[in-house]
Scaffold this active site. Structure first.
Site, PDB file in Angstrom:
ATOM      1  N   ASP A  96     -34.835  58.777  16.324  1.00  0.00           N
ATOM      2  CA  ASP A  96     -34.941  58.569  14.867  1.00  0.00           C
ATOM      3  C   ASP A  96     -36.077  57.633  14.430  1.00  0.00           C
ATOM      4  O   ASP A  96     -36.274  56.585  15.041  1.00  0.00           O
ATOM      5  CB  ASP A  96     -33.662  57.921  14.327  1.00  0.00           C
ATOM      6  CG  ASP A  96     -32.403  58.495  14.915  1.00  0.00           C
ATOM      7  OD1 ASP A  96     -32.470  59.494  15.635  1.00  0.00           O
ATOM      8  OD2 ASP A  96     -31.340  57.918  14.658  1.00  0.00           O
ATOM      9  N   GLU A 278     -24.537  60.580  10.296  1.00  0.00           N
ATOM     10  CA  GLU A 278     -25.450  59.556  10.798  1.00  0.00           C
ATOM     11  C   GLU A 278     -26.591  59.353   9.799  1.00  0.00           C
ATOM     12  O   GLU A 278     -26.856  60.203   8.949  1.00  0.00           O
ATOM     13  CB  GLU A 278     -26.059  60.000  12.146  1.00  0.00           C
ATOM     14  CG  GLU A 278     -25.034  60.301  13.224  1.00  0.00           C
ATOM     15  CD  GLU A 278     -25.634  60.670  14.574  1.00  0.00           C
ATOM     16  OE1 GLU A 278     -25.171  60.135  15.586  1.00  0.00           O
ATOM     17  OE2 GLU A 278     -26.557  61.504  14.622  1.00  0.00           O
TER      18      GLU A 278
HETATM   19  C1  FRU Z   1     -29.125  59.695  15.386  1.00  0.00           C
HETATM   20  C2  FRU Z   1     -28.509  58.590  16.211  1.00  0.00           C
HETATM   21  C3  FRU Z   1     -28.083  57.426  15.326  1.00  0.00           C
HETATM   22  C4  FRU Z   1     -28.087  56.264  16.278  1.00  0.00           C
HETATM   23  C5  FRU Z   1     -29.271  56.598  17.165  1.00  0.00           C
HETATM   24  C6  FRU Z   1     -29.123  56.147  18.585  1.00  0.00           C
HETATM   25  O1  FRU Z   1     -29.951  60.522  16.103  1.00  0.00           O
HETATM   26  O2  FRU Z   1     -27.429  59.105  16.950  1.00  0.00           O
HETATM   27  O3  FRU Z   1     -26.854  57.621  14.676  1.00  0.00           O
HETATM   28  O4  FRU Z   1     -28.240  55.044  15.640  1.00  0.00           O
HETATM   29  O5  FRU Z   1     -29.417  58.004  17.121  1.00  0.00           O
HETATM   30  O6  FRU Z   1     -30.293  56.340  19.287  1.00  0.00           O
END
Ligand code: FRU
Length: 573
Positions: A96, A278
Site C-alpha cells: 500500500d 482496509e
Molecule cells: C492492505 C493491508 C493493510 C495493512 C497492510 C499490511 O493491503 O492489508 O490493511 O495495513 O496491508 O501490509
C-alpha cells in the site's frame, strides 16, 4: 529467517490458515527457528542470533540485500518488467501507498515496504519524494518495526497550528499515523494485536521520531483494527481519524492528534462485505455538473472486488464532523481492473486537488509475479472528480496533468475505418512502451446496423502470441480488458482472465485514454468514468499495437499516441 517471518504473518493475516513456512521450507520445526520467531521479546542473545541468521541468509542469496550503489540503481531501474513511468521501490517489496502528504513544494510518498526481500514482511514505511508526481527520489526507510510491532498502513498530515505540540521552533510538524501490528500477540492467538501509533518530523519529512506515548489508540478487542486515515475537519476545528475495523469504518475525533475519542461507525448494512475492510479515506469533492458538495468515502476490501480479489469500493454522501451517511447502499468501484488496491489520496495538496494513488497488484497473487529485485508498483497518480449521472454520483479518475512533464514525441492519425485488424505500431517513430494512447471511437449506431462491429478495441502483442487487449462489447454494453494470455510462464491460476466494466456511453463518440508501461495498462474512457488497471508479464515485451473490430466495422475518429519518457534517467540523492 525472512521466508519464515514473512510468509507466516502474510498468510495468517490474509486469512489462508496455513504456514507456508512448514509447506515450503524443510526445517520448519527446528527449535532454533521457533526461538528466533519470538521477535518482539527483545534481548541481547536473540539480537545476536537474529543478526547471525540474517547474515547467513543474505550472504547466501544476494537478493535480500537492499540495493544502494548508484551503479546498481541504474541497472535495477532498467531490468525486465521494471516500470519506467510508475513508482517502484529501488529494491524489495512494496504494497500500500502510505502517509501521502504534500508539504513545502514536495509530495511525500510512503509505502508498505520490506527493504530486505521481495516478499511481504518486516513491514516498514519506505519513502520517496517528488516535486512533480512523476520523478521520485528514493529516501531512506522512514519507519521501521520496533517492540510494539510492524509498521502497517496509515496517513500523514501537516499539523499547521502545532496542535500536537510536537513542532519545534514555531514549525508546523508533519505527523504520521500508522498501525502497529504485534507479531507476538498474533502468534499467541490474541485478537488485540493492532494498535495505532504516531510519529512526527520537523525536518520536512527527512527523519521521523516515534511518539513516546504510543500507542495513541489501544485495541478494543477487534482483530482487524487498522489503517488510520486522519484529516482536519475545518468546520469543527478537529482532527478526524477513520479506522477500518473488521467490516465497518470507525470515526474518531481529536483536538491535538494525540488524544482520541470514538465517534461513530459506518458500513454494517452498506457496501461489499465479501472480505476484510482496509485502508479507508474520506474527503469532500464538488460535483462537476451540479455544483453540490459531497463527501466521498473510499473503502478497500479484500477479497470481494469485481474482477476477483482486492479492490476499492466507494460511497458518496455527507459527513457532519461526527457521522458519515451514504446516499446509496450498493458499492461502486473505483476501478474495475484487477490491479488497483489500497488506494488513498494525498493530504494538503494545493488548489484542493484530490490526487489518488493505488498499489498496482492484488493479494491473490502479489509476490508471485516474475519481477527480479522488486515487487509492487504504484498506479499512475490520478486526479479524482465527481459527476452526477441520473441519480447516481460517479467518481472519475483522470491521469494527473503533470504527465506533460514526461511527454515526448507524438504520432497522430484520424478518420480510419477498422475492419478486422489494423496495425498502428509500424508507423510509430518510437517504442510502444512507455506510451500514452488517446483514441476517439464512433460508437453511434449507423443506419446500416449490420455494419457495426460486435466489439472493437486495441491490442498489444508480441511475436510469441501473448497479448493484452482492451475492448468495448457493443452487444452486451461493457468495456473489458482481456489478459487471458498476457504472461510467459503461469505464476498464479488467479491471474489470467477477462475483466469487465458495464457501461453504456450516452455520447455518439467515446474517448479512450490508455497509459502503458513495461508491465501495466491503465485504461480510462467515457469522460474518465470508466477506469480499469491490469498488469501483465509477457515473456518478451509487447512490440505491436493493433486496432480491431469483430464482425463488422468501427470508425476511429482520432488517434494520438505519445511517447512517455522514463522517469528514472535522473541521478538519485
Ligand atoms: C492492505 C493491508 C493493510 C495493512 C497492510 C499490511 O493491503 O492489508 O490493511 O495495513 O496491508 O501490509
Amino acid at each position: 529467517l525472512f521466508i519464515f517471518r514473512t510468509s507466516y504473518v502474510y498468510h495468517f493475516f490474509h486469512g489462508a490458515k496455513i504456514s507456508v513456512f512448514s509447506k515450503h521450507f524443510p526445517f520448519g520445526n527446528l527449535p532454533f527457528l521457533k526461538y528466533l520467531s519470538s521477535y518482539q521479546t527483545f534481548n541481547m542473545e536473540k539480537f545476536f542470533c537474529l543478526i547471525a541468521a540474517f547474515l547467513l541468509f543474505t550472504g547466501c542469496s544476494g537478493k535480500n540485500k537492499p540495493i544502494k550503489s548508484p551503479a546498481n540503481e541504474k541497472v535495477t531501474m532498467q531490468e525486465q518488467y521494471r516500470p519506467q513511468i510508475h513508482f517502484t521501490p529501488l529494491s524489495g517489496w512494496m504494497n500500500d501507498p502510505n502517509g501521502m502528504v504534500y508539504h513545502d513544494g514536495e509530495y511525500h510518498l510512503f509505502y508498505q515496504h520490506n527493504p530486505f526481500g521481495k516478499q511481504w514482511g518486516n513491514m516498514s514505511w519506505g519513502h520517496a519524494i517528488s516535486t512533480d508526481l512523476m520523478h521520485w527520489k528514493h529516501q531512506p526507510v522512514a519507519l521501521s518495526p520496533d517492540s510494539l510491532g510492524y509498521i502497517f498502513s496509515g496517513s500523514a498530515v501537516v499539523d499547521r497550528n502545532n496542535t500536537s505540540g510536537l513542532g519545534v521552533d514555531g514549525q508546523s510538524p508533519l505527523v504520521a499515523f500508522f498501525t502497529y501490528h504485534n507479531m507476538d500477540i498474533e502468534k499467541n492467538g490474541g485478537a488485540n494485536m493492532q494498535t495505532q501509533g504516531l510519529a512526527f518530523s520537523n525536518d520536512k519529512g527527512r527523519t521521523w521520531i516515534k511518539y513516546d506515548g504510543n500507542p495513541v489508540i489501544e485495541n478494543p478487542g477487534i482483530r482487524d483494527f487498522r489503517d488510520p486515515k486522519v484529516f482536519r475537519h475545518e468546520k469543527s476545528g478537529q482532527w478526524i481519524m477513520l479506522l477500518a475495523a473488521g467490516q465497518v469504518i470507525q470515526f474518531w475525533v481529536s483536538p491535538n492528534c494525540l488524544d482520541w475519542t470514538y465517534l461513530s461507525e459506518f458500513g454494517k448494512d452498506a457496501g461489499n462485505h465479501d472480505g476484510v475492510w482496509e485502508c479507508p479515506d474520506l474527503f469532500p469533492l464538488r460535483v462537476r455538473n451540479t455544483g453540490e458538495n459531497k463527501w466521498v468515502l473510499i473503502v478497500n476490501v479484500n477479497p470481494g472486488g469485481p474482477a476477483g480479489g482486492s479492490a476499492a469500493q466507494y460511497f458518496v454522501g455527507g459527513f457532519d464532523g461526527k457521522k458519515f451517511t451514504s446516499d446509496q447502499k450498493m458499492p461502486q468501484w473505483v476501478d474495475y481492473g484487477k490491479d488497483n488496491y489500497a488506494g488513498v489520496t494525498w493530504s494538503n495538496t494545493p488548489d484542493n486537488r484530490r490526487i489518488f494513488l493505488g498499489w498496482m497488484n492484488n493479494w491473490q497473487y502479489a509476490g508471485k509475479e516474475p519481477t527480479l529485485t522488486w515487487s509492487g508498483a504504484a498506479t499512475f497518480p490520478r486526479e479524482l472528480g465527481l459527476v452526477k449521472d441520473s441519480s447516481t454520483y460517479l467518481l472519475t479518475s483522470t491521469p494527473v496533468n503533470e504527465i506533460n512533464a514526461i511527454r515526448g514525441k507524438t504520432f497522430h492519425t484520424k478518420q480510419l475505418t477498422i475492419e478486422e485488424t489494423l496495425s498502428i505500431s509500424d508507423s510509430l517513430p518510437f517504442r510502444v512502451s512507455p506510451l500514452e494512447i488517446k483514441l476517439i471511437f464512433d460508437n453511434s449506431n449507423t443506419n446500416r446496423e449490420e455494419s457495426n462491429s460486435e466489439k472493437y478495441g486495441i491490442c498489444l502483442k508480441n511475436r510469441k502470441g501473448e497479448y493484452i487487449s482492451v475492448g468495448y462489447n457493443r452487444m452486451e454494453k461493457f468495456f473489458y480488458i482481456d489478459r487471458t494470455n498476457a504472461t510467459g510462464a503461469t505464476f498464479s491460476d488467479k491471474f489470467a482472465g477477462i475483466h469487465n466494466m458495464p457501461c453504456e456511453p450516452k455520447e455518439p463518440t467515446v474517448d479512450w485514454h490508455l497509459i502503458i508501461d513495461e508491465c501495466s495498462l491503465e485504461f480510462f474512457a467515457a469522460g474518465y468514468r470508466v477506469v480499469m488497471t491490469d498488469v501483465f508479464y509477457p515473456s518478451e515485451p509487447f512490440d505491436t499495437i493493433e486496432l480491431f473490430a469483430r464482425n463488422g466495422a468501427v470508425k476511429l475518429v482520432d488517434a494520438c499516441l505519445t511517447e512517455l519518457i522514463s522517469v528514472w534517467n535522473q541521478p538519485q540523492e
